[in-house]
Motif scaffolding. Structure first.
Motif, PDB file in Angstrom:
ATOM      1  N   GLY A   3       0.850  -1.004  -0.040  1.00  0.00           N
ATOM      2  CA  GLY A   3       0.017  -0.074  -0.040  1.00  0.00           C
ATOM      3  C   GLY A   3       0.658   1.365  -0.082  1.00  0.00           C
ATOM      4  N   MET A   4       2.068   1.279   0.594  1.00  0.00           N
ATOM      5  CA  MET A   4       2.879   2.487   0.418  1.00  0.00           C
ATOM      6  C   MET A   4       3.355   2.889  -0.839  1.00  0.00           C
ATOM      7  N   TYR A   5       3.364   4.313  -1.002  1.00  0.00           N
ATOM      8  CA  TYR A   5       3.960   5.017  -2.087  1.00  0.00           C
ATOM      9  C   TYR A   5       4.950   5.881  -1.708  1.00  0.00           C
ATOM     10  N   SER A   6       5.969   6.253  -2.359  1.00  0.00           N
ATOM     11  CA  SER A   6       6.959   7.277  -2.163  1.00  0.00           C
ATOM     12  C   SER A   6       7.376   8.014  -3.546  1.00  0.00           C
ATOM     13  N   THR A   7       8.219   8.915  -3.051  1.00  0.00           N
ATOM     14  CA  THR A   7       8.820   9.837  -4.364  1.00  0.00           C
ATOM     15  C   THR A   7       9.976   8.741  -5.125  1.00  0.00           C
ATOM     16  N   LEU A   8      10.121   9.341  -6.212  1.00  0.00           N
ATOM     17  CA  LEU A   8      11.183   8.720  -6.855  1.00  0.00           C
ATOM     18  C   LEU A   8      12.712   9.019  -6.480  1.00  0.00           C
ATOM     19  N   ALA A   9      13.571   7.928  -6.529  1.00  0.00           N
ATOM     20  CA  ALA A   9      14.988   8.072  -5.880  1.00  0.00           C
ATOM     21  C   ALA A   9      16.080   7.314  -6.944  1.00  0.00           C
ATOM     22  N   GLY A  10      17.241   7.585  -6.944  1.00  0.00           N
ATOM     23  CA  GLY A  10      18.100   6.907  -7.571  1.00  0.00           C
ATOM     24  C   GLY A  10      19.506   7.401  -7.249  1.00  0.00           C
ATOM     25  N   PHE A  11      20.288   6.381  -7.490  1.00  0.00           N
ATOM     26  CA  PHE A  11      21.795   7.030  -7.272  1.00  0.00           C
ATOM     27  C   PHE A  11      22.435   7.686  -8.700  1.00  0.00           C
ATOM     28  N   VAL A  12      23.284   8.830  -8.120  1.00  0.00           N
ATOM     29  CA  VAL A  12      23.994   9.554  -9.114  1.00  0.00           C
ATOM     30  C   VAL A  12      24.966   8.637  -9.827  1.00  0.00           C
ATOM     31  N   SER A  33      19.187  17.689   2.422  1.00  0.00           N
ATOM     32  CA  SER A  33      19.665  16.707   2.326  1.00  0.00           C
ATOM     33  C   SER A  33      19.477  15.930   3.682  1.00  0.00           C
ATOM     34  N   GLN A  34      20.066  14.465   3.737  1.00  0.00           N
ATOM     35  CA  GLN A  34      19.776  13.502   4.790  1.00  0.00           C
ATOM     36  C   GLN A  34      20.609  12.526   4.546  1.00  0.00           C
ATOM     37  N   CYS A  35      21.237  12.258   5.636  1.00  0.00           N
ATOM     38  CA  CYS A  35      22.252  10.877   5.575  1.00  0.00           C
ATOM     39  C   CYS A  35      21.216   9.854   5.668  1.00  0.00           C
ATOM     40  N   TRP A  36      21.480   8.789   4.696  1.00  0.00           N
ATOM     41  CA  TRP A  36      20.554   7.599   4.837  1.00  0.00           C
ATOM     42  C   TRP A  36      21.293   6.344   4.783  1.00  0.00           C
ATOM     43  N   PRO A  37      21.588   5.826   5.995  1.00  0.00           N
ATOM     44  CA  PRO A  37      22.755   4.780   6.252  1.00  0.00           C
ATOM     45  C   PRO A  37      22.049   3.458   5.906  1.00  0.00           C
ATOM     46  N   SER A  56      24.135   5.633   1.758  1.00  0.00           N
ATOM     47  CA  SER A  56      23.582   6.868   0.914  1.00  0.00           C
ATOM     48  C   SER A  56      23.594   8.326   1.357  1.00  0.00           C
ATOM     49  N   MET A  57      23.528   9.244   0.731  1.00  0.00           N
ATOM     50  CA  MET A  57      23.443  10.425   0.870  1.00  0.00           C
ATOM     51  C   MET A  57      22.364  11.073   0.134  1.00  0.00           C
ATOM     52  N   MET A  58      21.233  11.459   0.646  1.00  0.00           N
ATOM     53  CA  MET A  58      19.948  11.699  -0.310  1.00  0.00           C
ATOM     54  C   MET A  58      20.282  13.107  -0.069  1.00  0.00           C
TER      55      MET A  58
END
Ligand SMILES: NC(=O)c1ccc[n+]([C@@H]2O[C@H](COP(=O)([O-])OP(=O)(O)OC[C@H]3O[C@@H](n4cnc5c(N)ncnc54)[C@H](O)[C@@H]3O)[C@@H](O)[C@H]2O)c1
Ligand SMILES: [Mg+2]
Ligand SMILES: [Zn+2]
Length: 275
Positions: A165-174, A204-208, A212-214
């Protein structure tokens, strides 16, 4: 609650507190994850690296990186994600940091250039290879995350890995050779076949998970119809800001990007980016 302050501590000094880490899990008992360090080191644990990582309040904290998540009587294991969802922010930051340093320590015991054993550089968060004369620093992977909007509608997608059921924003690695803004354009094009305009940086946010560094952005829809990239995404849709599906955890930058736009459209107070 004590506050968390990372620093590089000398592992030849005795005493202090320690966490035992393995594959994003922490050894724990009913008092939590911090154990007297000298006691923990006397237990039958397959320690492959030790780093001094900082102070929790006045207490020096070390991480013991274990080869395997072994069973010890009276102790259990708890995943980092659980602390992200449920613990106070300083405990989560300490454990996120411990996990990143533990994983890096595990993966840099030998030099990638020549295969020889590496050594901790005193006073620095680095492993050195004397033969190659190079230093290996913790790896951080820049990733973009973007909220795409079209008036009162926001674009959200589902990965098959998400809870139902959960939806989120798009993300991806540089990728190498790419700016964060170009990464935003490429990921949106690849994942949902849309083009975007007016890309602006939000924070930005550290995402361990694991390193990742978001880099968070907001972008306006420009052109195209949604066509999902089926190997990464199982559904993507426009949602009205007044009727949203289950969203990511409130500590994530994904949630912050969504809440911030919803607040703007509905005239509510702006959220604060948890960091
Ligand atoms: N904090 C948040 O709010 C939030 C929300 C969503 C995603 N994220 C994180 O963003 C990151 C990227 O998201 P995604 O999973 O959609 O990425 P993505 O769209 O780039 O797809 C993942 C794929 O990228 C490749 N990959 C894995 N590690 C890589 C690396 N270090 N560098 C380059 N490519 C790599 C793999 O092929 C993997 O299957 C992940 O770490 C994810 O956990 C954070
Ligand atoms: Mg992605
Ligand atoms: Zn080397």
């Amino acid at each position: 609650m004590p506050s968390w302050q990372p620093s590089v501590l000398d592992t030849t000094v005795t005493g202090g507190w320690a966490v035992a880490h393995c594959k994003q899990q922490f050894l724990c008992d009913s008092n939590g994850v911090l154990f007297p360090r000298e006691w923990l080191k006397k237990q039958d644990l397959p320690v492959i690296a030790e780093h001094g990582i900082g102070h929790f309040g006045d207490d020096a904290v070390y991480v013991l990186e274990l080869k395997d998540c072994v069973d010890l009587p009276g102790l259990g294991w708890q995943g980092l994600r659980r602390y992200m969802l449920e613990s106070d922010i300083d405990t989560y930051k300490m454990l996120g940091y411990a996990s990143q340093i533990g994983i890096w320590a595990r993966e840099h015991r030998f030099c990638g250039g020549c295969g020889e054993a590496t050594q901790q550089v005193p006073g620095e968060r680095a492993m050195s290879c004397e033969l190659c004369n190079i230093r290996h620093y913790p790896r951080i992977s820049p990733s973009m995350i973007v909220l795409v909007t079209r008036g009162d509608e926001i674009l959200l997608a589902r990965s098959p890995r998400y809870v139902p059921g959960m939806y989120s924003t798009l993300a991806g690695f540089v990728e190498p050779g790419e700016s964060a803004e170009n990464c935003v354009r490429r990921e949106v094009r690849e994942e949902v076949a849309l083009s975007v305009d007016n890309i602006r940086y939000m924070g930005s946010q550290c995402w361990p998970f694991p390193h990742s560094m978001m880099l968070g952005f907001h972008a306006d829809y420009a052109d195209g119809e949604i066509i999902i990239q089926e190997d990464e995404i199982e559904d993507a849709r426009w949602f009205d800001v007044r009727s949203l599906p289950p969203l990511p955890a409130s500590r994530s930058i994904a949630r912050y990007l969504i809440d911030s736009y919803v607040a703007t459209r509905l005239g509510l107070p702006q959220p604060v980016l948890p960091n």
